[in-house]
Design an enzyme around this catalytic site. Structure first.
Site, PDB file in Angstrom:
ATOM      1  N   SER A  25      90.632  -0.084  70.886  1.00 56.07           N
ATOM      2  CA  SER A  25      90.320  -1.424  70.367  1.00 56.07           C
ATOM      3  C   SER A  25      90.400  -1.375  68.851  1.00 56.07           C
ATOM      4  O   SER A  25      90.141  -0.326  68.250  1.00 56.07           O
ATOM      5  CB  SER A  25      88.900  -1.836  70.775  1.00 56.07           C
ATOM      6  OG  SER A  25      88.485  -2.969  70.026  1.00 56.07           O
ATOM      7  N   TYR A  70      80.224   0.229  71.033  1.00 58.06           N
ATOM      8  CA  TYR A  70      81.621  -0.031  71.435  1.00 58.06           C
ATOM      9  C   TYR A  70      82.602   0.567  70.414  1.00 58.06           C
ATOM     10  O   TYR A  70      83.571   1.246  70.788  1.00 58.06           O
ATOM     11  CB  TYR A  70      81.806  -1.546  71.546  1.00 58.06           C
ATOM     12  CG  TYR A  70      83.144  -1.988  72.077  1.00 58.06           C
ATOM     13  CD1 TYR A  70      83.443  -1.878  73.439  1.00 58.06           C
ATOM     14  CD2 TYR A  70      84.114  -2.535  71.236  1.00 58.06           C
ATOM     15  CE1 TYR A  70      84.673  -2.301  73.928  1.00 58.06           C
ATOM     16  CE2 TYR A  70      85.327  -2.960  71.717  1.00 58.06           C
ATOM     17  CZ  TYR A  70      85.616  -2.843  73.073  1.00 58.06           C
ATOM     18  OH  TYR A  70      86.830  -3.268  73.547  1.00 58.06           O
ATOM     19  N   LYS A 101      85.331   3.541  71.076  1.00 61.89           N
ATOM     20  CA  LYS A 101      86.778   3.337  70.925  1.00 61.89           C
ATOM     21  C   LYS A 101      87.352   4.250  69.834  1.00 61.89           C
ATOM     22  O   LYS A 101      88.499   4.699  69.933  1.00 61.89           O
ATOM     23  CB  LYS A 101      87.081   1.865  70.640  1.00 61.89           C
ATOM     24  CG  LYS A 101      86.720   0.934  71.804  1.00 61.89           C
ATOM     25  CD  LYS A 101      87.491   1.281  73.075  1.00 61.89           C
ATOM     26  CE  LYS A 101      87.307   0.247  74.167  1.00 61.89           C
ATOM     27  NZ  LYS A 101      88.101   0.549  75.372  1.00 61.89           N
TER      28      LYS A 101
HETATM   29  P1  NDP Z   1      87.104  -7.038  81.676  1.00 59.36           P
HETATM   30  O1  NDP Z   1      85.625  -7.023  81.519  1.00 59.36           O
HETATM   31  O2  NDP Z   1      87.787  -8.341  81.915  1.00 59.36           O
HETATM   32  O3  NDP Z   1      87.558  -6.010  82.803  1.00 59.36           O
HETATM   33  C1  NDP Z   1      87.113  -4.693  82.816  1.00 59.36           C
HETATM   34  C2  NDP Z   1      87.321  -4.103  84.187  1.00 59.36           C
HETATM   35  O4  NDP Z   1      86.823  -2.741  84.170  1.00 59.36           O
HETATM   36  C3  NDP Z   1      86.561  -4.847  85.258  1.00 59.36           C
HETATM   37  O5  NDP Z   1      87.350  -4.994  86.411  1.00 59.36           O
HETATM   38  C4  NDP Z   1      85.382  -3.935  85.507  1.00 59.36           C
HETATM   39  O6  NDP Z   1      84.814  -4.035  86.818  1.00 59.36           O
HETATM   40  C5  NDP Z   1      86.000  -2.564  85.309  1.00 59.36           C
HETATM   41  N1  NDP Z   1      84.967  -1.555  85.125  1.00 59.36           N
HETATM   42  C6  NDP Z   1      83.812  -1.662  84.423  1.00 59.36           C
HETATM   43  N2  NDP Z   1      83.089  -0.541  84.544  1.00 59.36           N
HETATM   44  C7  NDP Z   1      83.785   0.307  85.339  1.00 59.36           C
HETATM   45  C8  NDP Z   1      83.556   1.605  85.834  1.00 59.36           C
HETATM   46  N3  NDP Z   1      82.444   2.276  85.526  1.00 59.36           N
HETATM   47  N4  NDP Z   1      84.478   2.165  86.639  1.00 59.36           N
HETATM   48  C9  NDP Z   1      85.606   1.494  86.980  1.00 59.36           C
HETATM   49  N5  NDP Z   1      85.889   0.258  86.541  1.00 59.36           N
HETATM   50  C10 NDP Z   1      84.980  -0.347  85.720  1.00 59.36           C
HETATM   51  O7  NDP Z   1      87.640  -6.359  80.330  1.00 59.36           O
HETATM   52  P2  NDP Z   1      89.055  -6.522  79.598  1.00 59.36           P
HETATM   53  O8  NDP Z   1      90.135  -6.631  80.595  1.00 59.36           O
HETATM   54  O9  NDP Z   1      88.939  -7.542  78.543  1.00 59.36           O
HETATM   55  O10 NDP Z   1      89.135  -5.109  78.856  1.00 59.36           O
HETATM   56  C11 NDP Z   1      89.894  -4.030  79.375  1.00 59.36           C
HETATM   57  C12 NDP Z   1      89.928  -2.931  78.325  1.00 59.36           C
HETATM   58  O11 NDP Z   1      90.483  -3.443  77.116  1.00 59.36           O
HETATM   59  C13 NDP Z   1      88.549  -2.380  77.964  1.00 59.36           C
HETATM   60  O12 NDP Z   1      88.624  -1.003  77.714  1.00 59.36           O
HETATM   61  C14 NDP Z   1      88.232  -3.116  76.678  1.00 59.36           C
HETATM   62  O13 NDP Z   1      87.320  -2.403  75.892  1.00 59.36           O
HETATM   63  C15 NDP Z   1      89.615  -3.181  76.045  1.00 59.36           C
HETATM   64  N6  NDP Z   1      89.757  -4.219  75.037  1.00 59.36           N
HETATM   65  C16 NDP Z   1      89.676  -5.542  75.368  1.00 59.36           C
HETATM   66  C17 NDP Z   1      89.824  -6.507  74.385  1.00 59.36           C
HETATM   67  C18 NDP Z   1      89.764  -7.957  74.671  1.00 59.36           C
HETATM   68  O14 NDP Z   1      89.841  -8.739  73.703  1.00 59.36           O
HETATM   69  N7  NDP Z   1      89.637  -8.397  75.916  1.00 59.36           N
HETATM   70  C19 NDP Z   1      90.057  -6.129  72.982  1.00 59.36           C
HETATM   71  C20 NDP Z   1      90.133  -4.718  72.753  1.00 59.36           C
HETATM   72  C21 NDP Z   1      90.001  -3.811  73.751  1.00 59.36           C
HETATM   73  P3  NDP Z   1      83.720  -5.200  87.142  1.00 59.36           P
HETATM   74  O15 NDP Z   1      84.503  -6.379  87.508  1.00 59.36           O
HETATM   75  O16 NDP Z   1      82.914  -4.637  88.252  1.00 59.36           O
HETATM   76  O17 NDP Z   1      82.910  -5.388  85.891  1.00 59.36           O
END
Ligand code: NDP
Length: 252
Positions: free
Chosen positions: A147, A160, A164
């Site tokens: 990130s 966070y 990252k």
């Molecule tokens: P979301 O919250 O939309 O999705 C995250 C997914 O990860 C969910 O399906 C969640 O499951 C799953 N998850 C959470 N914990 C676990 C675990 N312990 N084991 C397996 N799966 C897990 O997040 P985003 O799609 O927005 O983010 C995805 C990645 O991108 C992350 O690493 C985030 O930090 C990074 N990111 C996102 C940004 C953004 O603007 N959106 C910006 C920068 C980085 P559940 O549905 O059960 O919660």
């Protein structure tokens, strides 16, 4: 789905964590559309089934694996199961991640631990598990979702940002460790992308955020998925240890 980036991953196998929704879902769909067989990993089995269903409906190949990325044994079992099923693992995308925001003086131990555990330890566990079959095969591509918070910091996100920044350090180190076995390791550092994670910030904050982004908009999940596709493809065959920002110019 019409692809904006032409790459052929036919015959490749991929594993995407956090594939049930958001960026992970889009990345899994995009890898599958490019021809890869995709192991979709998440804790939420209901939404995970939707991702797998969407891939299959589009004519792709996918398998769901319920796995919490923080559970060492389960992570090893999952990678073993994928290698057993398809004979190899070519591409790993460490995408699962969470936020638990708070300013430093109010940051609870549990908030710190949860974020470091999932974002950093989860990336470490899957990378370690995947490294063995990739080294043995003398080839592989790992893409870690970091990130811009890990590059520039972000008030209210000490846990966070630290996780990252850790993912970026891990990426650069593993890139050096595995380069001799032709395993490339890179990171994508997204800025603000429209997913449930950023929707939770609320419209007032998002309006301010848009003003700070030179391109004047939030990113779409496909913007990140295309960067992952590129790094996972042969077009990036001389790129390793790189952090590719996908942020509309936020860190420019
Ligand atoms: P979301 O919250 O939309 O999705 C995250 C997914 O990860 C969910 O399906 C969640 O499951 C799953 N998850 C959470 N914990 C676990 C675990 N312990 N084991 C397996 N799966 C897990 O997040 P985003 O799609 O927005 O983010 C995805 C990645 O991108 C992350 O690493 C985030 O930090 C990074 N990111 C996102 C940004 C953004 O603007 N959106 C910006 C920068 C980085 P559940 O549905 O059960 O919660």
């Amino acid at each position: 789905m019409t692809s904006r980036i032409a790459t052929d991953l036919t015959g490749k196998t991929a594993l995407v964590t956090g594939a049930a929704r958001g960026l992970g879902r889009c990345i899994a769909l995009s890898l599958a559309a490019a021809g890869a067989k995709v192991a979709c990993i998440d804790v939420n089995t209901d939404t995970l089934a939707e991702t797998v269903g969407a891939i299959r409906e589009a004519g792709g190949t996918a398998e769901p694996f319920a796995c919490d990325v923080t559970q060492s044994e389960r992570v090893n079992e999952t990678v073993d199961a994928v290698v057993q099923l398809w004979g190899k693992l070519d591409i790993l995308v460490n995408n699962a991640g969470i936020t638990r925001d708070n300013v430093i003086v109010r940051m609870k131990d549990e908030q710190w631990d949860a974020v470091l555990n999932i974002n950093l330890r989860g990336t470490f566990l899957f990378t370690r598990a995947a490294a063995r079959p990739m080294m043995k095969a003398r080839g592989g591509r790992i893409v870690n979702i970091a990130s811009v918070s890990g590059l520039m910091g972000n008030p209210g996100q000490v846990n966070y940002s630290a996780s990252k920044a850790g993912v970026i350090g891990l990426t650069r180190t593993i890139a050096r460790e595995l380069a001799g076995r032709n395993v490339r390791v890179n990171a994508v550092a997204p800025g603000f992308i429209a997913t449930d994670m950023t929707a939770a910030l609320g419209e007032d904050i998002l309006q301010e955020v848009r003003k700070q982004i030179p391109l004047g908009r939030m990113g779409e999940p496909q913007d990140v998925a295309d960067a992952v596709l590129f790094l996972a493809s042969d077009a990036a065959s001389f790129i390793t240890g790189h952090v590719l920002t996908v942020d509309g110019g936020l860190t420019a």
